[in-house]
Design an enzyme around this catalytic site. Structure first.
Site, PDB file in Angstrom:
ATOM      1  N   SER A   3      -5.743  19.629 -66.272  1.00  0.00           N
ATOM      2  CA  SER A   3      -5.359  18.595 -67.226  1.00  0.00           C
ATOM      3  C   SER A   3      -5.131  19.216 -68.602  1.00  0.00           C
ATOM      4  CB  SER A   3      -6.438  17.501 -67.247  1.00  0.00           C
ATOM      5  OG  SER A   3      -5.966  16.325 -67.849  1.00  0.00           O
ATOM      6  N   ASP A  29      -2.612  10.792 -58.428  1.00  0.00           N
ATOM      7  CA  ASP A  29      -3.051  10.961 -59.811  1.00  0.00           C
ATOM      8  C   ASP A  29      -2.613   9.758 -60.643  1.00  0.00           C
ATOM      9  OD1 ASP A  29      -3.595  11.821 -62.421  1.00  0.00           O
ATOM     10  OD2 ASP A  29      -3.066  13.895 -61.978  1.00  0.00           O
ATOM     11  N   HIS A  65      -6.728  12.663 -59.887  1.00  0.00           N
ATOM     12  CA  HIS A  65      -6.543  13.576 -61.015  1.00  0.00           C
ATOM     13  C   HIS A  65      -7.447  14.809 -60.918  1.00  0.00           C
ATOM     14  CE1 HIS A  65      -5.162  14.704 -64.952  1.00  0.00           C
ATOM     15  NE2 HIS A  65      -6.378  14.671 -65.467  1.00  0.00           N
TER      16      HIS A  65
END
Length: 346
Positions: free
Chosen positions: A117, A256, A284
């Site tokens: 991320s 996600d 995610h």
């Protein structure tokens, strides 16, 4: 001008009760700011960078398996976890510098960088700033591949967010919120709602951490550096051509809900040589949803690619050739080298 680095080591048992693969946490003070990290195993070095508002425990499911073959370094980025949360530089460049300094103090010269991320953005920035120290890059559900991002993250940079979250994380209110989030994550484990609930336990941990105003301060400043009301500001698109000189892999969860899985295809379009894997039944945090598969894919990526060898002359030629070269930056760089040799001979 020299910059002093005050190094102090401590060891503290991991303070996250109930987490699998609980690790010893060590500390080092760099430039007056204390940073927490986990270091485990032996072999080629892996630097694992967590995402926004998370910490090193996001890797708890994979650290032990990776440490059987690699030296694993999993830090808490400044402003996160057990690291200090000062008024400081929370830009991607600042984080990349911090990782360079941490590795230097630990005596580690080169690493394969794995970023999740926001940590993927830090990983790309680290590779861009310090190509001579980067062997490979793996990006996991990464930022920096398109503007789209969850509205909940865009709200962080909105006026009033800091005070509102302060109220929502007061004792009692916070406990009800986190209990509801964990219950939804634990009980709604199948059916069409699963893709919306699978990561709510991580959201509960983030809400819990936001009871600390220093953490909220750091997160707000971090988000303002990379996101505005339209979405992500920072992109790798203008520098993706440099990936031709460095092995890169991209991993995503098919469900996600934070950053669209379509961004994985953006990576393939920007850098045709990149490896792209999308895991079904994952959100995610694919490294938590499928830890064994994550370890297998990362190990395969490392074992089947040669580490990047930094060459300043080649890097300079790639920069001069740019992303618009019709034959690709490496071909254009080779042509430029040939022209240079011809001129020199003449």
């Amino acid at each position: 001008m020299s910059v002093g680095v005050d190094v102090q080591h401590e060891v503290q048992q991991g303070v996250q009760p109930g987490q699998p693969g609980q690790q010893d946490v060590e500390y080092v003070t760099l430039h007056g700011k204390r940073r927490a990290y986990v270091k485990k195993g032996a072999g080629p070095a892996l630097l694992l960078l967590h995402g926004l508002a998370c910490d090193h425990t996001t890797w708890s499911h994979v650290v032990d398996d990776l440490a059987e073959r690699y030296t694993v370094i999993a830090p808490d980025l400044l402003g996160h976890g057990l690291s200090d949360k000062p008024r400081a530089d929370y830009t991607l460049g600042g984080y990349a510098n911090g990782m360079r300094d941490l590795l230097t103090v630990l005596g580690i010269d080169k690493v394969t960088v794995v970023g999740h991320s926001f940590g993927g953005g830090v990983a790309m920035q680290f590779a861009y700033q310090f190509p001579e120290r980067t062997q490979r890059v793996m990006l996991v559900s990464t930022g920096g591949l398109g503007p789209e991002v969850s509205p909940m993250i865009r709200l962080i940079q909105a006026p009033g967010w800091f005070r509102t979250i302060g109220l929502l994380t007061l004792p009692g209110i916070r406990h009800v919120e986190t209990a509801a989030l964990r219950a939804a994550s634990g009980h709604l484990t199948f059916g069409p709602l699963r893709k919306y609930t699978r990561d709510l336990d991580e959201v509960a941990d983030i809400v819990e951490s936001w009871k600390d105003r220093r953490t909220r301060f750091a997160i707000r400043h971090l988000v303002r550096a990379v996101i505005d009301w339209r979405g992500q500001i920072v992109t790798m698109a203008d520098r993706a051509y440099l990936s031709e000189a460095m092995p890169m892999a991209v991993l995503w969860g098919a469900e996600d809900q934070v950053i669209p899985v379509a961004h994985a295809e953006n990576a393939r379009a920007l850098a045709p040589d990149v490896r792209v894997d999308v895991l079904a039944d994952a959100g995610h945090f694919p490294h938590k949803d499928h830890p064994e598969e994550f370890v297998r894919l990362l190990d395969d990526f490392i074992s089947t690619t040669e580490p990047a060898a930094y060459n300043r002359a080649r890097f300079r030629r790639m920069l001069k050739a740019g992303a618009s070269a019709p034959l690709g930056p490496l071909a254009a760089a080779a042509a430029a080298e040939a022209r240079d040799e011809t001129v020199t001979s003449a």
